[in-house]
Design a protein around this motif. Structure first.
Motif, PDB file in Angstrom:
ATOM      1  N   ALA A  46     -15.855 -12.719   3.855  1.00 34.40           N
ATOM      2  CA  ALA A  46     -16.087 -13.694   4.921  1.00 34.40           C
ATOM      3  C   ALA A  46     -14.726 -14.095   5.493  1.00 34.40           C
ATOM      4  N   GLU A  47     -13.889 -13.061   5.719  1.00 36.66           N
ATOM      5  CA  GLU A  47     -12.487 -13.302   6.046  1.00 36.66           C
ATOM      6  C   GLU A  47     -12.240 -13.783   7.475  1.00 36.66           C
ATOM      7  N   SER A  48     -13.199 -13.537   8.371  1.00 38.08           N
ATOM      8  CA  SER A  48     -12.924 -13.816   9.791  1.00 38.08           C
ATOM      9  C   SER A  48     -14.190 -14.238  10.526  1.00 38.08           C
ATOM     10  N   GLY A  49     -13.990 -14.746  11.743  1.00 35.77           N
ATOM     11  CA  GLY A  49     -15.135 -15.083  12.595  1.00 35.77           C
ATOM     12  C   GLY A  49     -15.969 -13.844  12.878  1.00 35.77           C
ATOM     13  N   TRP A  50     -15.287 -12.721  13.036  1.00 36.83           N
ATOM     14  CA  TRP A  50     -15.978 -11.445  13.266  1.00 36.83           C
ATOM     15  C   TRP A  50     -16.934 -11.147  12.113  1.00 36.83           C
ATOM     16  N   ARG A  51     -16.422 -11.326  10.884  1.00 32.94           N
ATOM     17  CA  ARG A  51     -17.228 -10.977   9.705  1.00 32.94           C
ATOM     18  C   ARG A  51     -18.454 -11.886   9.596  1.00 32.94           C
ATOM     19  N   THR A  52     -18.257 -13.182   9.906  1.00 33.57           N
ATOM     20  CA  THR A  52     -19.372 -14.126   9.854  1.00 33.57           C
ATOM     21  C   THR A  52     -20.463 -13.690  10.847  1.00 33.57           C
ATOM     22  N   THR A 123     -21.163   1.164   7.697  1.00 34.95           N
ATOM     23  CA  THR A 123     -21.146   0.400   8.948  1.00 34.95           C
ATOM     24  C   THR A 123     -19.774  -0.222   9.116  1.00 34.95           C
ATOM     25  N   ASP A 124     -19.365  -0.348  10.340  1.00 39.68           N
ATOM     26  CA  ASP A 124     -18.105  -1.001  10.731  1.00 39.68           C
ATOM     27  C   ASP A 124     -16.877  -0.178  10.344  1.00 39.68           C
ATOM     28  N   ARG A 125     -16.665   0.084   9.048  1.00 35.88           N
ATOM     29  CA  ARG A 125     -15.441   0.768   8.613  1.00 35.88           C
ATOM     30  C   ARG A 125     -15.749   2.131   7.981  1.00 35.88           C
ATOM     31  N   ALA A 126     -14.829   3.051   8.177  1.00 42.25           N
ATOM     32  CA  ALA A 126     -15.022   4.409   7.653  1.00 42.25           C
ATOM     33  C   ALA A 126     -14.361   4.569   6.283  1.00 42.25           C
ATOM     34  N   ASP A 142     -14.474   2.588  17.378  1.00 37.67           N
ATOM     35  CA  ASP A 142     -13.349   3.515  17.307  1.00 37.67           C
ATOM     36  C   ASP A 142     -12.087   2.653  17.256  1.00 37.67           C
ATOM     37  N   PHE A 143     -11.560   2.436  16.051  1.00 39.38           N
ATOM     38  CA  PHE A 143     -10.421   1.525  15.896  1.00 39.38           C
ATOM     39  C   PHE A 143      -9.125   2.093  16.489  1.00 39.38           C
ATOM     40  N   VAL A 144      -9.001   3.418  16.505  1.00 39.89           N
ATOM     41  CA  VAL A 144      -7.801   4.016  17.109  1.00 39.89           C
ATOM     42  C   VAL A 144      -7.794   3.688  18.604  1.00 39.89           C
ATOM     43  N   ALA A 177      -9.564   0.710   7.253  1.00 38.26           N
ATOM     44  CA  ALA A 177      -9.605   1.577   8.435  1.00 38.26           C
ATOM     45  C   ALA A 177      -9.132   0.845   9.694  1.00 38.26           C
ATOM     46  N   PRO A 178      -9.581  -0.405   9.946  1.00 40.94           N
ATOM     47  CA  PRO A 178      -9.109  -1.050  11.188  1.00 40.94           C
ATOM     48  C   PRO A 178      -7.605  -1.308  11.193  1.00 40.94           C
ATOM     49  N   ALA A 179      -7.023  -1.610  10.022  1.00 42.44           N
ATOM     50  CA  ALA A 179      -5.569  -1.834   9.989  1.00 42.44           C
ATOM     51  C   ALA A 179      -4.835  -0.513  10.245  1.00 42.44           C
ATOM     52  N   ASP A 181      -5.932   2.258  11.709  1.00 41.72           N
ATOM     53  CA  ASP A 181      -6.191   2.879  13.021  1.00 41.72           C
ATOM     54  C   ASP A 181      -5.664   2.042  14.188  1.00 41.72           C
ATOM     55  N   ARG A 182      -5.790   0.721  14.069  1.00 42.70           N
ATOM     56  CA  ARG A 182      -5.273  -0.120  15.171  1.00 42.70           C
ATOM     57  C   ARG A 182      -3.760  -0.012  15.243  1.00 42.70           C
ATOM     58  N   LYS A 183      -3.135   0.153  14.097  1.00 40.31           N
ATOM     59  CA  LYS A 183      -1.667   0.329  14.060  1.00 40.31           C
ATOM     60  C   LYS A 183      -1.274   1.663  14.706  1.00 40.31           C
ATOM     61  N   ASP A 205      -3.946  -9.908   6.310  1.00 36.44           N
ATOM     62  CA  ASP A 205      -5.242  -9.835   5.614  1.00 36.44           C
ATOM     63  C   ASP A 205      -6.457 -10.214   6.461  1.00 36.44           C
ATOM     64  N   PHE A 206      -6.306 -10.179   7.767  1.00 33.33           N
ATOM     65  CA  PHE A 206      -7.391 -10.514   8.702  1.00 33.33           C
ATOM     66  C   PHE A 206      -7.780 -11.996   8.648  1.00 33.33           C
ATOM     67  N   THR A 207      -6.958 -12.844   7.980  1.00 34.49           N
ATOM     68  CA  THR A 207      -7.340 -14.266   7.896  1.00 34.49           C
ATOM     69  C   THR A 207      -6.403 -15.142   8.735  1.00 34.49           C
ATOM     70  N   HIS A 231      -4.011  -7.680  14.705  1.00 32.90           N
ATOM     71  CA  HIS A 231      -5.159  -6.779  14.565  1.00 32.90           C
ATOM     72  C   HIS A 231      -6.503  -7.506  14.629  1.00 32.90           C
ATOM     73  N   ASN A 232      -6.505  -8.851  14.594  1.00 30.24           N
ATOM     74  CA  ASN A 232      -7.766  -9.552  14.907  1.00 30.24           C
ATOM     75  C   ASN A 232      -7.477 -10.946  15.462  1.00 30.24           C
ATOM     76  N   ASP A 233      -8.522 -11.562  16.021  1.00 27.55           N
ATOM     77  CA  ASP A 233      -8.369 -12.886  16.641  1.00 27.55           C
ATOM     78  C   ASP A 233      -7.910 -13.919  15.619  1.00 27.55           C
ATOM     79  N   VAL A 259      -7.481  -8.395  18.733  1.00 30.25           N
ATOM     80  CA  VAL A 259      -8.693  -7.550  18.754  1.00 30.25           C
ATOM     81  C   VAL A 259      -9.850  -8.385  18.208  1.00 30.25           C
ATOM     82  N   ASP A 260     -11.031  -8.217  18.734  1.00 29.92           N
ATOM     83  CA  ASP A 260     -12.315  -8.793  18.289  1.00 29.92           C
ATOM     84  C   ASP A 260     -13.097  -9.412  19.449  1.00 29.92           C
ATOM     85  N   ALA A 261     -12.538 -10.513  20.035  1.00 29.55           N
ATOM     86  CA  ALA A 261     -13.250 -11.269  21.092  1.00 29.55           C
ATOM     87  C   ALA A 261     -14.365 -12.136  20.530  1.00 29.55           C
TER      88      ALA A 261
HETATM   89  O1  AHR Z   1     -13.623  -4.173  10.339  1.00 32.47           O
HETATM   90  C1  AHR Z   1     -13.634  -5.027  11.421  1.00 32.47           C
HETATM   91  C2  AHR Z   1     -12.553  -6.065  11.263  1.00 32.47           C
HETATM   92  O2  AHR Z   1     -12.743  -6.790  10.075  1.00 32.47           O
HETATM   93  C3  AHR Z   1     -12.492  -7.126  12.334  1.00 32.47           C
HETATM   94  O3  AHR Z   1     -11.771  -6.742  13.448  1.00 32.47           O
HETATM   95  C4  AHR Z   1     -11.811  -8.217  11.588  1.00 32.47           C
HETATM   96  O4  AHR Z   1     -11.848  -9.465  12.233  1.00 32.47           O
HETATM   97  C5  AHR Z   1     -12.593  -8.164  10.330  1.00 32.47           C
HETATM   98  O5  AHR Z   1     -12.123  -8.901   9.324  1.00 32.47           O
END
Ligand code: AHR
Length: 326
Positions: A46-52, A123-126, A142-144, A177-179, A181-183, A205-207, A231-233, A259-261
């Motif tokens: 539950a690290e981010s608004g995205w995850r919630t 789902t979400d991550r590879a 597609d995180f890249v 994967a998002p860290a 690929d976004r990098k 750590d996405f937090t 890498h995230n909001d 990234v996220d919105a």
């Molecule tokens: O895997 C998606 C990422 O994970 C989101 O961009 C980030 O906010 C979340 O923690």
């Protein structure tokens, strides 16, 4: 699904153990003999608004689709996710879905699921496994491309300028994967112009809390920072607090791309504190439930399903905010 009492009991006990370790919810044994599909879902955390928003999308969609959802929260720890998946195998769920915390180290547990004839959906991550038979489908962004979009905005923003542009980067969870690929997507685009220099790059750590902490350190160590790429909001929002505390104006003294919105990010964008957001959609629930039904019914599904996403400027954020769902 036919279940023996002993298997259900062992599964139930294992689940209690897993949930104790992972801080998850959803007690009870799989199936129930009512013909309902049972899905075991191992969430990242539950690290981010995205995850919630992602968790809510999955729980709402499961309820709407009549799927019995077993849900666990791994608190960003791979070992917790592996325990949760093993528990779902022991309970003989119909399908397992998960968003892998990191890319590597999944082959053994996914082979166990395969041996137990339980289909797996990512789902979400590879994952980085070479054996693509270990899962039926991968649904997500597609995180890249997201990293590339961030880099393209930057290149355009500084077009015609020759002074060096000092960039600091807040990376997502190490090994995810998002860290990764976004990098790499971002680096690929900006490398064409030597004026762009990534002077510091570290995980937040996405937090929000870690984003703030790392940005404070970046500010202390680097007198001239022109751009922050987060890498995230959430990390960007934490960094904004650090920038303001250092007496600088986010979005003006330091340009910010995230990234996220999610709503909080979009609000900061509409206020000019963030300059550009690359969207990553968390609303994967409905598509995941459709996929799960097909997979359980033995229908063939695409190995890769891409999410549709856009980008936002401050003006676009203002227009989108009133109807933003998350
Ligand atoms: O895997 C998606 C990422 O994970 C989101 O961009 C980030 O906010 C979340 O923690």
């Amino acid at each position: 699904m036919l279940k023996r009492w002993s298997a259900a009991l062992v599964g139930g006990l294992l689940l209690v153990g897993v949930l104790g370790a992972c801080g998850g919810e959803n007690a009870g044994s799989a199936g129930g003999g009512d013909g309902k599909i049972t899905m075991g879902f191992a969430q990242v955390g539950a690290e981010s608004g995205w995850r919630t928003a992602n968790t809510k999308s999955i729980q709402d969609a499961a309820a709407a689709a009549g799927i019995d959802l077993k849900f666990s929260d791994a608190q960003q720890k791979q070992e917790n996710q592996i325990k949760a998946i093993r528990s779902y195998i022991a309970q003989k769920v119909d399908v397992i879905a998960f968003s892998p915390v990191v890319e590597s180290g999944w082959d053994a547990v996914l082979q166990e699921a395969k041996d137990a004839k339980i289909p797996v959906i990512l789902t979400d991550r590879a994952i980085d496994s070479k054996d693509t038979t270990l899962y039926k489908s991968f649904l997500g962004s597609d995180f890249v491309l997201e990293g590339k979009k961030a880099g393209e905005w930057l290149v355009k923003e500084y077009q015609g300028k020759t002074d060096p542009v000092n960039i600091v980067e807040l990376q997502g969870t190490t090994g995810s994967a998002p860290a990764n690929d976004r990098k790499s997507g971002f680096a690929d685009v900006i490398k064409a112009d030597p004026k762009f220099k990534v002077i510091a790059s570290q995980t937040g750590d996405f937090t929000r809390a870690k984003g703030k902490e790392v940005m404070e350190a970046f500010l202390k160590a680097n007198p001239k920072i022109d751009v922050l790429y987060a890498h995230n909001d959430d990390m960007g929002l934490g960094a904004i607090e650090a920038i303001e505390a250092a007496g600088k104006k986010p979005g003006v003294d330091i340009k910010i791309i995230t990234v996220d919105a999610v709503k909080d990010g979009m609000t900061a964008l509409s206020e000019g504190k963030i300059n550009y957001i690359v969207e990553c959609s968390p609303l994967l629930g409905p598509q995941l439930m459709d996929l799960a039904k097909k997979v359980v019914n033995g229908e063939s599904v695409p190995q890769r399903i891409l999410t549709e996403e856009t980008t936002f400027t401050p003006e676009q954020a203002k227009a989108a905010l009133p109807s933003r769902k998350y």
